[in-house]
Design a protein around this motif. Sequence first.
Motif, PDB file in Angstrom:
ATOM      1  N   PRO A  38    -124.347   5.308  28.287  1.00  0.00           N
ATOM      2  CA  PRO A  38    -123.529   4.837  28.051  1.00  0.00           C
ATOM      3  C   PRO A  38    -123.931   5.111  26.221  1.00  0.00           C
ATOM      4  N   THR A  39    -125.279   4.928  26.370  1.00  0.00           N
ATOM      5  CA  THR A  39    -125.801   5.456  24.714  1.00  0.00           C
ATOM      6  C   THR A  39    -126.815   6.329  24.702  1.00  0.00           C
ATOM      7  N   SER A  40    -126.493   7.557  25.513  1.00  0.00           N
ATOM      8  CA  SER A  40    -128.383   8.285  25.409  1.00  0.00           C
ATOM      9  C   SER A  40    -126.856  10.023  25.385  1.00  0.00           C
ATOM     10  N   SER A  41    -127.346  10.513  25.008  1.00  0.00           N
ATOM     11  CA  SER A  41    -127.002  11.754  25.048  1.00  0.00           C
ATOM     12  C   SER A  41    -128.371  13.270  24.880  1.00  0.00           C
ATOM     13  N   ILE A  42    -128.276  13.788  25.718  1.00  0.00           N
ATOM     14  CA  ILE A  42    -128.990  15.128  26.154  1.00  0.00           C
ATOM     15  C   ILE A  42    -128.660  16.265  25.816  1.00  0.00           C
ATOM     16  N   VAL A  43    -129.733  17.180  25.070  1.00  0.00           N
ATOM     17  CA  VAL A  43    -129.306  18.229  24.145  1.00  0.00           C
ATOM     18  C   VAL A  43    -130.447  18.872  25.355  1.00  0.00           C
ATOM     19  N   VAL A  44    -130.094  20.037  25.774  1.00  0.00           N
ATOM     20  CA  VAL A  44    -130.042  21.297  26.814  1.00  0.00           C
ATOM     21  C   VAL A  44    -130.108  22.556  25.993  1.00  0.00           C
ATOM     22  N   VAL A  45    -131.681  23.218  25.768  1.00  0.00           N
ATOM     23  CA  VAL A  45    -131.203  24.666  24.620  1.00  0.00           C
ATOM     24  C   VAL A  45    -132.513  25.009  26.220  1.00  0.00           C
ATOM     25  N   PRO A  46    -131.276  26.361  26.271  1.00  0.00           N
ATOM     26  CA  PRO A  46    -132.328  27.236  27.704  1.00  0.00           C
ATOM     27  C   PRO A  46    -133.963  28.007  26.602  1.00  0.00           C
ATOM     28  N   MET A  47    -134.509  27.961  26.712  1.00  0.00           N
ATOM     29  CA  MET A  47    -135.723  29.086  26.329  1.00  0.00           C
ATOM     30  C   MET A  47    -136.182  30.107  26.921  1.00  0.00           C
ATOM     31  N   GLY A  48    -135.095  30.483  28.010  1.00  0.00           N
ATOM     32  CA  GLY A  48    -135.670  31.638  29.172  1.00  0.00           C
ATOM     33  C   GLY A  48    -135.224  32.850  28.478  1.00  0.00           C
ATOM     34  N   ASN A  49    -135.441  34.234  28.694  1.00  0.00           N
ATOM     35  CA  ASN A  49    -135.011  35.126  27.933  1.00  0.00           C
ATOM     36  C   ASN A  49    -133.018  35.378  28.444  1.00  0.00           C
TER      37      ASN A  49
END
Length: 339
Positions: free
Chosen positions: A37-48
């Motif tokens: 309820p209080t969390s947010s996840i940011v995912v940035v792909p680092m692969g080619n």
Amino acid sequence: MAIIQFYKSQPTDYVMLFKSGRLKKKGEGLSFFYYAPTSSIVVVPMGNQDQPFIFREHTRDFQELTVQGSLTYRITDPVAIAKAMNFSLNEQATAYRSDDPEKLANRIINRLQVLVRSYTQSLPLGEALEMKPATFSTIQKHLAESEYLKTLGINVLELSITAIKPNPETAGALQTRERERLLQEADDAIYLRRNASVEAERKIRENELQTEEAVEQKKRRIQEVKLEAVQQEQVKRQEMHNQQMLADIELAIKRKELVVQNQENERIEADALSYKFAKQLEPVKQLEPELVKALANMGMQPAQLMAKAFTDFANNADKIGNLNINRDAVEGIINGEVA
């Protein structure tokens, strides 16, 4: 829906966990439990990331062509791009909340298309179809130096152009022109080959004629040398003959001089002998002829006396009437039997 959830990222993902608007965790390949309820996840792909593209552009001479290829890029600054674009996951952490991650590739491709268009519109169709790898490297360099990509922390790794093609109608016209050019080149090649063959035959014939001419000149030179040798030999013989004639003339002159000298010597000798005999005979001239004859007959052989007698008989034949000579006496005188 569970309030406490577990999230496990991929090794090539850069994950940032925000709780109540504050950053709690960040890093690559993280795994953790979080309060949904209080969390947010940011995912940035680092692969080619490989992004194919197809551009339809126009050249300077208003001809349409298609540029096809692929672009490889990589996010090197996930924090910067997370601030500029929304890479947060939904509540179930199974997909992105927005379409910004999908738009990122389109934005990069759009900037690439702008650069490609600037090149194609500055070239005629023929040159555009034959763009060199150096041109592609220049486009890649300009794209990598774009301020927009630098702000997002994106690094362009490779630009690959797989095809540059005109539209079908233009391609047909180009194929026709190229086919005609190839046929013309084939005709030119046949013409050049025939010309080369004729030229080779001409050179061979010229070489043969030059060889024959050289042989004839050599023969003529040999003949001239032989004639010169014969002429020199004749001149030498003439000189030898002249020298022989001069020698013979000189010898004849010397012989003549010798004969004259011998005659003179003989004359002088004869004069001397004549003078000597004259001096020797001067006392005899004073003697009687009969006495001289008697002195001359002294010491003669019987045969000589007989011959002298017959000589006297012959000289006085007119004074002799009859003369009888004994045969035995004559044979005895001849055989030397008379003392």
